[in-house]
Design a protein around this motif. Structure first.
Motif, short mmCIF file in Angstrom:
data_model
loop_
_atom_site.label_atom_id
_atom_site.label_comp_id
_atom_site.label_asym_id
_atom_site.label_seq_id
_atom_site.Cartn_x
_atom_site.Cartn_y
_atom_site.Cartn_z
N THR A 137 0.82 -1.21 0.00
CA THR A 137 0.00 0.00 0.00
C THR A 137 0.85 1.25 0.00
O THR A 137 0.56 2.24 -0.70
CB THR A 137 -0.94 0.00 1.21
OG1 THR A 137 -1.77 -1.17 1.19
CG2 THR A 137 -1.82 1.23 1.22
N SER A 138 1.93 1.24 0.78
CA SER A 138 2.83 2.40 0.79
C SER A 138 3.55 2.56 -0.54
O SER A 138 3.82 3.69 -0.98
CB SER A 138 3.84 2.26 1.93
OG SER A 138 4.65 1.10 1.74
N GLU A 139 3.86 1.45 -1.21
CA GLU A 139 4.54 1.54 -2.50
C GLU A 139 3.62 2.07 -3.59
O GLU A 139 4.08 2.68 -4.57
CB GLU A 139 5.08 0.17 -2.90
CG GLU A 139 6.24 -0.31 -2.04
CD GLU A 139 6.69 -1.71 -2.41
OE1 GLU A 139 5.97 -2.37 -3.20
OE2 GLU A 139 7.75 -2.15 -1.92
N LEU A 140 2.30 1.84 -3.43
CA LEU A 140 1.36 2.33 -4.44
C LEU A 140 1.27 3.84 -4.46
O LEU A 140 0.73 4.41 -5.43
CB LEU A 140 -0.03 1.73 -4.19
CG LEU A 140 -0.21 0.25 -4.56
CD1 LEU A 140 -1.60 -0.23 -4.19
CD2 LEU A 140 0.05 0.03 -6.05
N LEU A 141 1.74 4.51 -3.42
CA LEU A 141 1.73 5.96 -3.41
C LEU A 141 2.72 6.54 -4.41
O LEU A 141 2.58 7.70 -4.83
CB LEU A 141 2.05 6.47 -2.00
CG LEU A 141 1.08 6.05 -0.89
CD1 LEU A 141 1.57 6.56 0.45
CD2 LEU A 141 -0.33 6.57 -1.17
N GLU A 142 3.72 5.75 -4.78
CA GLU A 142 4.75 6.22 -5.69
C GLU A 142 4.83 5.43 -6.99
O GLU A 142 5.50 5.87 -7.93
CB GLU A 142 6.12 6.18 -5.00
CG GLU A 142 6.19 6.99 -3.71
CD GLU A 142 7.52 6.83 -3.02
OE1 GLU A 142 8.34 6.02 -3.51
OE2 GLU A 142 7.75 7.51 -2.00
N LYS A 143 4.17 4.26 -7.03
CA LYS A 143 4.25 3.42 -8.21
C LYS A 143 2.86 3.12 -8.76
O LYS A 143 1.85 3.25 -8.07
CB LYS A 143 4.96 2.10 -7.87
CG LYS A 143 6.38 2.26 -7.36
CD LYS A 143 6.99 0.90 -7.04
CE LYS A 143 8.41 1.05 -6.50
NZ LYS A 143 9.01 -0.27 -6.18
N ILE A 144 2.81 2.69 -9.99
CA ILE A 144 1.57 2.27 -10.64
C ILE A 144 1.48 0.75 -10.54
O ILE A 144 2.44 0.05 -10.86
CB ILE A 144 1.55 2.71 -12.12
CG1 ILE A 144 1.63 4.23 -12.21
CG2 ILE A 144 0.30 2.19 -12.82
CD1 ILE A 144 1.72 4.73 -13.63
N PRO A 145 0.36 0.22 -10.09
CA PRO A 145 0.26 -1.24 -9.95
C PRO A 145 0.38 -1.94 -11.30
O PRO A 145 -0.19 -1.50 -12.30
CB PRO A 145 -1.13 -1.44 -9.33
CG PRO A 145 -1.88 -0.19 -9.66
CD PRO A 145 -0.87 0.91 -9.69
#
Length: 445
Positions: A137-145
């Motif tokens: 969830t924290s990585e989705l703030l900076e990356k596109i799934p």
């Protein structure tokens, strides 16, 4: 030896579910069955388990020596940590009102053993996936799934559903009074009691659930107690009657529900929204869910399936429920600290930290100069402070992938699997402890 102890238990409890009274007509002590008697006259766990309950986890050295001498399972130096060790510790640190004859007997049943094992594995994997989802969830703030993200999360969801199903099938036997639980059902063994013992059943259920939560917490290295308690209450009682979550929300004044994106992974697709009075626990929802379930999942640990008819995934789950703890490492089973070398833990099952030579020599000099009064300090506090020096207590669970081609059986299997043998010696120790508590309570009255 086990058979001899079993005969002793039968003789000790031949007057179970009876109460004694003096008959003036014949001047003799008589007993009467408690069946079909008013609920308030039944002797049992009468105190309601409401609100938070504190277990004595931080006890001094003298209490630990008393536990080791009287109640701890006798083991050899090369032994491993077993579920019985964790149960003994949970019972020793439990409030005295929790120690009841029915509670001790239920905790030492083969069906309860499978229920606790399944609950430990589910809680371990639930915490494991929770940490993974928080990181994602924290990585989705900076990356596109990526397209593969949905596939990975579906695997997590299916694994959690299978673990919940293992807990659900054992829980169904507990609440319906099937098999070994028939003796403790509130409607009697034959389900024909005219006056159900609802109060006793409610208190017994709350007590067993609270002890199971404590066992899970100890087995998982005393980590994430709040998360374990909230999730176990949700599974057994549903979200509406989740006392642990409601009390936590009142203290923090915050909503503790998980992120909506994570709900579908952690709680699955089998949640049924019904009216309050018709709400079932999530465990029952898993059983009644309309999805493709391998029917052999419902017999794992009970039915003796041919080994060639089980996939590697089912063989791992079956081993987790039925194999002794000494075989866990050989079969790749990770269930908390169960199966770990017993020499790596102290009396309270806290990990003994591995110190460097410089740190150990410093600790030796400090212990020589310490006062005698400091010896009463708990070893649990010392191990907690040094736990950062040690590695992870146990490995993460890795489930084999599902096999799409379900193995078929040529005929219906009716042979039952050999159940796990309960430790009758430890059971006898705790029943004697219950007898001592009841005698002391009678004297005080």
């Amino acid at each position: 030896m086990d058979s001899e102890l079993g005969d002793e238990y039968e003789e000790c409890f031949m007057y179970e579910n009876v109460h004694w009274y003096w008959d003036d007509k014949i001047n003799q002590l008589m007993y009467r069955s408690d069946y079909d008697t008013p609920e308030q006259n039944v002797v049992g766990p009468t105190k309601r388990i409401v609100g938070p309950v504190t277990f004595r986890d931080d006890i001094d050295v003298f209490e630990q020596l008393r536990f080791k001498k009287r109640y701890q399972r006798k083991c050899c130096p090369t032994d491993v940590v077993t579920l019985q060790d964790v149960k003994d510790l949970a019972l020793y640190t439990a409030p005295p009102r929790f120690l009841d004859r029915d509670v001790i007997n239920i905790l030492h049943l083969a069906s309860t053993e499978r229920l606790i094992r399944a609950s430990i594995m589910y809680s371990q994997y639930y915490l494991q996936i929770t940490d993974v989802l928080k990181k994602r969830t924290s990585e989705l703030l900076e990356k596109i799934p990526s397209p593969s993200s949905k596939i990975i999360e579906d695997v997590y969801r299916e694994n959690l559903e299978d673990f919940r199903l293992l807990v659900a099938k054992e829980y169904c036997g507990f609440i319906t009074g099937a098999g070994e639980f028939a003796k403790y059902h509130h409607m009697g063994r034959s389900k024909t009691k005219t006056c159900p013992l609802l109060k006793k059943d409610r208190v017994l259920f709350e007590t067993i659930v609270r002890i199971i939560i404590q066992i899970i917490w100890i087995a998982l290295g005393r980590k994430s107690f709040d998360e374990i308690e909230i999730e176990m209450h949700r599974l057994f009682k549903s979200h509406i009657f989740n006392f642990a979550q409601h009390s936590a929300e009142q203290k923090t004044k915050k909503n503790l529900n998980v992120v909506p994106r994570e709900v579908g992974v952690l709680r699955g697709k089998c949640m049924m929204n019904k009216q309050k009075l018709n709400t079932l626990s999530p465990l029952m929802d898993e059983v009644h869910c309309k999805k493709n379930i391998d029917y052999k999942m419902f017999g794992i640990g009970v039915i003796e399936y041919p080994r060639e008819s089980l996939s590697s995934r089912l063989r791992l789950l079956e081993g987790a429920l039925t194999l002794p703890e000494t075989s866990f490492e050989k079969n790749g089973i990770n269930m908390g600290i169960l199966g770990a070398p017993r020499s790596c833990f102290d009396t309270m099952l806290n990990e003994i930290p591995m110190l460097s030579p410089a740190q150990s020599s410093f600790g030796l000099q400090k212990s020589r100069s310490s006062k005698i009064g400091q010896s009463r300090r708990s070893l649990a506090q010392m191990s907690r402070k040094s736990s950062v020096l040690s590695q992870a207590l146990y490995k993460n669970i890795r489930l084999p992938p599902k096999d799409e081609a379900l193995y078929q059986l040529d005929e219906f299997v009716s042979e039952t699997k050999k159940p796990i043998k309960p430790c009758l010696i430890q059971r006898k120790k705790w029943l004697n402890k219950v007898l001592q508590i009841s005698k002391a309570h009678f004297i005080m009255k």
